[in-house]
Design an enzyme around this catalytic site. Sequence first.
Site, PDB file in Angstrom:
ATOM      1  N   CYS A   1       0.859  -1.168   0.000  1.00  8.61           N
ATOM      2  CA  CYS A   1       0.000   0.000   0.000  1.00  8.61           C
ATOM      3  C   CYS A   1       0.903   1.227   0.000  1.00  8.61           C
ATOM      4  O   CYS A   1       2.014   1.183  -0.505  1.00  8.61           O
ATOM      5  CB  CYS A   1      -0.958  -0.013   1.187  1.00  8.61           C
ATOM      6  SG  CYS A   1      -0.151  -0.034   2.799  1.00  8.61           S
TER       7      CYS A   1
ATOM      8  N   HIS B   1      23.570 -21.001   6.444  1.00 12.35           N
ATOM      9  CA  HIS B   1      22.830 -21.556   5.306  1.00 12.35           C
ATOM     10  C   HIS B   1      23.603 -22.758   4.768  1.00 12.35           C
ATOM     11  O   HIS B   1      24.660 -22.609   4.165  1.00 12.35           O
ATOM     12  CB  HIS B   1      22.662 -20.500   4.221  1.00 12.35           C
ATOM     13  CG  HIS B   1      21.564 -20.803   3.246  1.00 12.35           C
ATOM     14  ND1 HIS B   1      21.677 -21.754   2.262  1.00 12.35           N
ATOM     15  CD2 HIS B   1      20.300 -20.285   3.118  1.00 12.35           C
ATOM     16  CE1 HIS B   1      20.565 -21.800   1.561  1.00 12.35           C
ATOM     17  NE2 HIS B   1      19.702 -20.927   2.060  1.00 12.35           N
TER      18      HIS B   1
END
Length: 619
Positions: free
Chosen positions: A27, A533
């Site tokens: 928005c 990771h």
Amino acid sequence: MADYAKTAQGVLAGVGGEENVTSLVHCMTRLRFVLKDESKADSAALKAVPGVITTAQAGGQYQVVIGNDVPEVFAEIGKISSFGGGEGGEAEEAKGNLFNRFITMISSIFTPVLWALAGTGLLKAFLSAAATFGWIDTESSTYVVLYALSDAFINFLPMALAITAARYFKASEWTSFAIAGAMMYPTITAAVGVEGLTFFGVPFTMVSYVSSVIPIIIIVWLQSHAEKVLYAKLPGAIRRFVTPMIVVLIGVPLVFVVIGPISDFLSSGLGNGVGWVFDVAPWAGGAIMGGLWQVFVIFGLHWGLVPLFQLEFQTTGQMLLIAPVFAAVLAQAAAVAGVWVRAKDPKRKSLAAPATLSGFLAGITEPAIYGLNLPLKRPFAFGIVGGAIGGAIIAMGDVFSTAFVVPSGLAVTALLGNGSMVFLFLGLAVAIVVAFGLTVIVGFDEPVEEDAAPAAPNTANDVAVMSPLDGTAVPLSEVDDPVFGGGALGKGVAIRPRSGALYAPFDGTVVAAFPTGHAFGLRHADGTELLIHVGLDTVKLNGEHFTVAVTSGQEVRAGDLLVEFETAAIEEAGFDLITPVIVTNGELYPEISGPAAGPVGHGDPLFTAVSVDSLVTTN
């Protein structure tokens, strides 16, 4: 200059990665995610991402508040994922209770058009002010041209909403456009109010669809369902042109005969109801809008009121509801101006300055609310008080707008000449003076360590990070991935593992343990936040060859097992197992020292995360 790419990367990682995102729209100030599992979103990590103001969960969405730069961040997310890129984006249909679904629908349909609607509305407001004060001849061709370009968008709003609604409901955009075009066709608009109209013998009364909202949204929703049925039933050779023909042939008369008259009746009732409230007790309506508007904004509930502004305008030609909102916006801007004056902390002052200007000039109050007023509590409450009193005064003056604008100092021109100007400026002045005066005079409790992130209260201590793997330590630049190898997520070291076990590198908390086992987020007690990771693109294995030993939120000690993985099987599947170990909250730990190189065993020193306070002390 803001690094939108880094913000986008941090946000996407913070919400649990692309694989955890069902849909994304934006928005005017915030990214609105629908997540598959909100527990995977790390609010603390997101708030630490440069460019992020705060996070919120409302209306069935996980919202990341960015501020004025949200379109740029949204666009960058589109470059690194399958989401984002277009203005407003496309959303999956919302899930959850009916109210949440309604808010999400309205947000998704109106967001892409709001800036154009607000911009042309502001131009119309300036033109109206110029005409009121005699600065322009309303009979001149210049005025005619300016009025046309300022009024055209809101006049043909159904055609714009046809496109955004079609994207939301996953209908054919151009078929929706054809339906809206029929609603706005000159001979149709000329028939408004004409008696004796029939369609194949069925009598009906043509209503005006100028600036309308509800009819086009309803018919596009029905269109989306009809298209699914027709595409499934019709032969492939004809479905592409027969489907829109049938939809338009049935949909347009359905609007004229049924949907339009019913929605006009309901809209008229609603418009008259709003008028009745503002006639009988205008101060009450104004106080509610002026006092609670910013509360609605916090929870994203203000979207439910945007269509009401438009419905009121369609019915009465004016917007009484929007006028008190000016008091709400300027009161919060005034409260943060009070923080700017009263605060002792230099950084708090530096944050308050642009937030004040943004609120007063553009009407964007999220930086003020989330950055200062709400955390400090009292300024936000003082803004509510000022907005309520100012809104009540404005409403008592029957002040209204004839254009949709984003309430702000610049947009006050939309209200000039519409109602009592004495009450308007008195209400705005009271809202500003009350909020500013209470903030400066009464004050607020100023935390000593506001600069520290909630998850990192002690930035003065450097943190030793142990190797979580047995393997070979190499520079991060050797990771064949632009995000990890380029240091976009932070500084650290990579390890090429020689065994399939990953251990905790320090005492702390598992912030995120992905079920797939490929990545872990950990936080040290002193504040260092670490991302480990395991391999590149190993999320595609969907947990195969990984056995996770911990869960999110679990406390661990250095050396505790996090996950076991089958190195040979993963490499045979074509995946690189190089494992980045990265400090992700670089604003608190901007450097690493003593990075290991060569063979390491789990528990050996890997590097030290150097705190910003240590660097300041050293320098």
